[in-house]
Design an enzyme around this catalytic site. Structure first.
Site, short mmCIF file in Angstrom:
data_model
loop_
_atom_site.label_atom_id
_atom_site.label_comp_id
_atom_site.label_asym_id
_atom_site.label_seq_id
_atom_site.Cartn_x
_atom_site.Cartn_y
_atom_site.Cartn_z
N HIS A 67 0.57 -1.27 0.13
CA HIS A 67 -0.56 0.34 -0.14
C HIS A 67 1.27 1.45 -0.39
CE1 HIS A 67 -3.84 -2.10 0.28
NE2 HIS A 67 -2.84 -2.86 0.91
N ASN A 140 -10.44 -2.36 2.51
CA ASN A 140 -10.25 -3.03 1.63
C ASN A 140 -11.69 -2.17 0.95
OD1 ASN A 140 -7.70 -2.62 1.02
ND2 ASN A 140 -7.51 -5.31 0.77
C1 HEM Z 1 -1.38 -11.45 7.02
C2 HEM Z 1 -2.50 -9.96 6.29
C3 HEM Z 1 -1.70 -8.89 6.57
C4 HEM Z 1 -0.75 -8.26 6.98
C5 HEM Z 1 0.25 -9.29 7.43
C6 HEM Z 1 -0.53 -7.21 6.32
C7 HEM Z 1 0.28 -5.73 6.49
C8 HEM Z 1 0.42 -4.73 5.84
C9 HEM Z 1 1.39 -3.69 6.69
C10 HEM Z 1 2.26 -4.35 7.42
C11 HEM Z 1 1.14 -2.86 6.14
C12 HEM Z 1 2.24 -1.86 6.23
C13 HEM Z 1 1.05 -0.31 7.10
C14 HEM Z 1 2.02 0.53 6.96
O1 HEM Z 1 3.24 0.94 6.90
O2 HEM Z 1 1.55 1.67 7.82
C15 HEM Z 1 -0.49 -2.92 5.36
C16 HEM Z 1 -0.79 -1.61 5.09
C17 HEM Z 1 -2.64 -1.55 4.19
N1 HEM Z 1 -3.50 -3.47 4.80
FE1 HEM Z 1 -2.79 -5.23 5.47
N2 HEM Z 1 -1.92 -7.15 5.27
C18 HEM Z 1 -2.84 -7.87 5.86
C19 HEM Z 1 -3.94 -8.16 5.06
C20 HEM Z 1 -4.78 -6.62 4.92
C21 HEM Z 1 -5.94 -6.77 4.39
C22 HEM Z 1 -6.75 -8.02 4.62
C23 HEM Z 1 -6.90 -5.79 4.27
C24 HEM Z 1 -8.01 -4.75 4.22
C25 HEM Z 1 -9.53 -6.25 4.41
C26 HEM Z 1 -5.73 -5.09 4.57
C27 HEM Z 1 -5.69 -3.30 4.17
C28 HEM Z 1 -4.59 -2.77 4.25
C29 HEM Z 1 -4.32 -1.10 3.60
C30 HEM Z 1 -5.49 -0.03 3.82
C31 HEM Z 1 -3.23 -0.80 4.21
C32 HEM Z 1 -2.66 0.06 4.09
C33 HEM Z 1 -2.93 1.25 5.60
C34 HEM Z 1 -1.98 2.77 5.31
O3 HEM Z 1 -3.19 3.74 4.56
O4 HEM Z 1 -1.69 3.07 5.59
N3 HEM Z 1 -4.46 -5.49 5.08
N4 HEM Z 1 -0.38 -3.96 5.57
#
Ligand code: HEM
Ligand SMILES: *[C@@H]1O[C@H](CO)[C@@H](O)[C@H](O)[C@H]1NC(C)=O
Ligand SMILES: *[C@@H]1O[C@H](CO)[C@@H](O)[C@H](O)[C@H]1NC(C)=O
Ligand SMILES: *[C@@H]1O[C@H](CO)[C@@H](O)[C@H](O)[C@H]1NC(C)=O
Length: 557
Positions: A67, A140
């Site tokens: 992201h 999402n």
């Molecule tokens: C095991 C599954 C997942 C892991 C380990 C994971 C991990 C991460 C990590 C490490 C980030 C970066 C956060 C940052 O740097 O601030 C991120 C961002 C993000 N993830 Fe996940 N994620 C997973 C699944 C999902 C799922 C299922 C969704 C939605 C339902 C999701 C939605 C998001 C969103 C929207 C961001 C962006 C946050 C922002 O706008 O700063 N992720 N994710």
């Protein structure tokens, strides 16, 4: 309850004194440097130059590991219908309650400089800046995801990133992405969304957000309701065609960013209506799928949407880095009193992962950055009380809680909030004594929960280590047959072939139609024709046996 005050920051119109890093005025022109003679060389004593170079050298922080490319804006949430029968969480009690918020939209796979129009799911993260503290929704724009086992996340994401040897990403060689999907066919529901029109949204302001995961609401009777949140765009979900998206990612690679800034500037504020889908524990036990399976949706006809709120974005950011790059969303911060996680293992692992990456990406005290800081930590913020805890010091600490003891000291006073949000003084020292009757009651309640969770988990366990079941194919089939029109289906095949056309490995390329054959035999044939490969249809059982490594067709329970 003021929003973070970014308005008072300097603009071009604010005259500032040109100063060195310690704030002392610098009497010379910023361009100048100190030379040993008319023709140089430079002097090390030129602290002005040295500090400027050194700070510049450190301007970049790590981009988000996923992201990375995104943008956001400020606005507000308003509660239109109370959820007090479902949860005692404070923002969802009193109709008319309003709180400022910040939203960040993002692509999943793209790097910081990638086009924001490319085919991808989109992140939809919301931070409520409430008077009780920050409260996040990290959603999402699709209601399901590619995985349901947390250990697959890094494997899947690596296939969305650059190849370690060739350094090419899937826009040039999509082998790894397809290889992963083919071997992990529980991905097929999300991949069907991805190659449909919703894979290429037109606009951040015209797409929906979904919790995807199941959460638990708890009311003041200690009753649990399982919920999923839907944030539906008042403009409807608008999309680009594949051709439009492809054109834009060359001609206007920041198209979504640009559109949002312009819309807000013109007073054409994007808005959403918030809904909750609810399920009782009894319904969860009876539910056809596991409520902890992130690849499934809850049918609307069985679990209708109940409206509760409204979101409006009406304020552009004044500094992208301060307000968007440094914002830190986490599913762990969804859980305020009255909201609890479900046992979805993907949700559970996200609770660890976000704060962990943020400590790396932003530093240990990232919660003290103005955009992240819970309002109660600020003196004079208008909050009903001032927050304190025992997290102290660390790198770049700006709020170290003054002279408050850094341990529970004798006579240390604490405020506890009552149900009206009013704070009353008491002491940490007072520990309530549990009676025998209380403890018996508690044990009984725990036993009941464990019994319930065993039933729900039974459904989840059945998926674990087993890649595919007939149950996994029902929802993507319904999407393909019932939601998509004939025209959509034709575009869908073209969209698939467009990306699968860039698979360099001939074996993987031949497997693509078999993957789509899981949804529909005929769809497999159409994809094969478009890709110009031979097609041998495989039944789901033969498909699962063929992949071998993780996919085993489980018998229906
Ligand atoms: C095991 C599954 C997942 C892991 C380990 C994971 C991990 C991460 C990590 C490490 C980030 C970066 C956060 C940052 O740097 O601030 C991120 C961002 C993000 N993830 Fe996940 N994620 C997973 C699944 C999902 C799922 C299922 C969704 C939605 C339902 C999701 C939605 C998001 C969103 C929207 C961001 C962006 C946050 C922002 O706008 O700063 N992720 N994710
Ligand atoms: C991807 O494949 C298409 C044909 O399917 C081709 O036109 C295009 O040039 C390929 N893209 C890259 C970057 O190789
Ligand atoms: C551009 O858009 C098309 C259509 O969505 C997509 O398939 C492709 O991956 C994108 N290309 C780049 C370089 O982002
Ligand atoms: C964004 O919208 C605000 C109104 O909230 C406006 O004052 C500002 O000029 C806009 N920003 C840009 C960069 O156009």
């Amino acid at each position: 309850m003021p929003a973070p005050d970014f308005e008072s920051r300097p603009t071009t119109d604010t005259p500032t004194v040109y100063a060195t890093e310690n704030g002392w005025y610098y009497p010379n022109h910023p361009y100048g440097s100190q030379l040993a003679g008319p023709d140089g060389p430079l002097l090390l004593q030129d602290n002005h130059l040295v500090e400027n170079l050194a700070h510049f050298d450190r301007e970049r922080i790590p981009e988000r590991v996923v992201h990375a490319k995104g943008g956001g804006a400020h606005g507000y949430f308003e509660l239109t219908d109370s959820l007090s029968d479902l949860t005692y969480a404070k923002p969802y009690q009193n109709v008319g309650y309003k709180t400022p918020l910040t939203i960040r939209f993002s692509g999943v796979r793209g790097e910081l400089g990638s086009p924001d129009t490319q085919r991808d799911p989109r992140g939809f993260s919301i931070k409520f800046h409430t008077e009780w503290g920050a409260h996040d929704w990290v959603f999402n724009n699709t209601p399901v995801f590619f995985i349901r086992e947390p250990n697959k996340f890094e494997h899947f994401i690596h296939t969305q990133k650059r190849d370690p040897a060739t350094n090419l990403d899937q826009n040039t060689d999509s082998t790894a992405a397809w290889d992963y999907w083919i071997q992990n066919p529980e991905s097929i529901h999300q991949v069907t969304w991805l190659f449909g029109e919703r894979g290429t949204p037109k606009d951040w302001g015209a797409m929906h957000g979904y919790s995807g995961h199941t959460y638990k609401f708890v009311n003041d009777q200690d009753e649990i309701t399982y919920v999923q949140i839907h944030v539906l765009a008042d403009r409807g979900f608008q999309t680009n065609s594949d051709e439009e998206a492809a054109e834009l990612n060359g001609s206007s690679p920041d198209d979504h960013q640009k559109r949002m800034v312009e819309q807000i500037k013109n007073g054409d504020y994007p808005s959403w209506t918030c809904y909750v889908q609810t399920m009782t524990p009894e319904q969860a036990e009876e539910f056809r799928y596991s409520i902890n399976d992130l690849t499934k949706v809850w049918p609307h006809k069985d679990f209708p949407l109940r409206k509760f709120g409204r979101i409006v974005l009406n304020k552009n950011v004044t500094n992208y880095f301060e307000e968007i790059e440094q914002i830190a969303f986490s599913p762990s911060r969804t859980f305020i009193p009255g909201i609890e996680p479900s046992n979805d293992p993907v949700l559970q692992s996200r609770i660890f992962s976000y704060p962990d990456t943020q400590r790396h990406r932003l530093g240990a005290n990232y919660q003290q950055l103005p955009i992240n800081r819970g309002k109660p930590f600020e003196k004079g913020s208008g909050c009903p009380y001032m927050a304190g805890n025992f997290q102290r010091a660390g790198p770049q600490a700006t709020v170290s809680q003054g002279s408050k003891p850094n341990y529970i000291a004798l006579g240390d006073r604490v405020k506890t909030l009552n149900s009206q949000g009013e704070a009353a003084d008491s002491y940490y020292g007072v520990i309530s004594k549990e009676t025998e009757i209380d403890s018996l009651k508690k044990q009984k309640a725990i036993a009941k929960i464990q019994e319930h969770e065993k039933i729900v988990w039974g459904k989840q366990y059945y998926y674990q280590l087993q890649g595919l079941s007939e149950l996994d194919l029902e929802q993507p089939r319904a999407l393909y047959h019932k939601v998509f029109s004939d025209k959509d289906r034709a575009k869908f095949v073209k969209n698939i072939a467009g990306v699968a056309g860039n698979i360099s490995n001939p074996t993987v390329r031949k497997q693509v139609p078999q993957y789509w054959g899981l949804v529909d035999k005929e769809l497999g044939a159409r994809v094969a024709k478009e890709l110009d490969v031979d097609y041998e249809y495989l039944s789901p059982e033969n498909y699962a046996n063929g992949i071998g490594n993780s996919a085993v067709l489980a018998s229906q329970h």
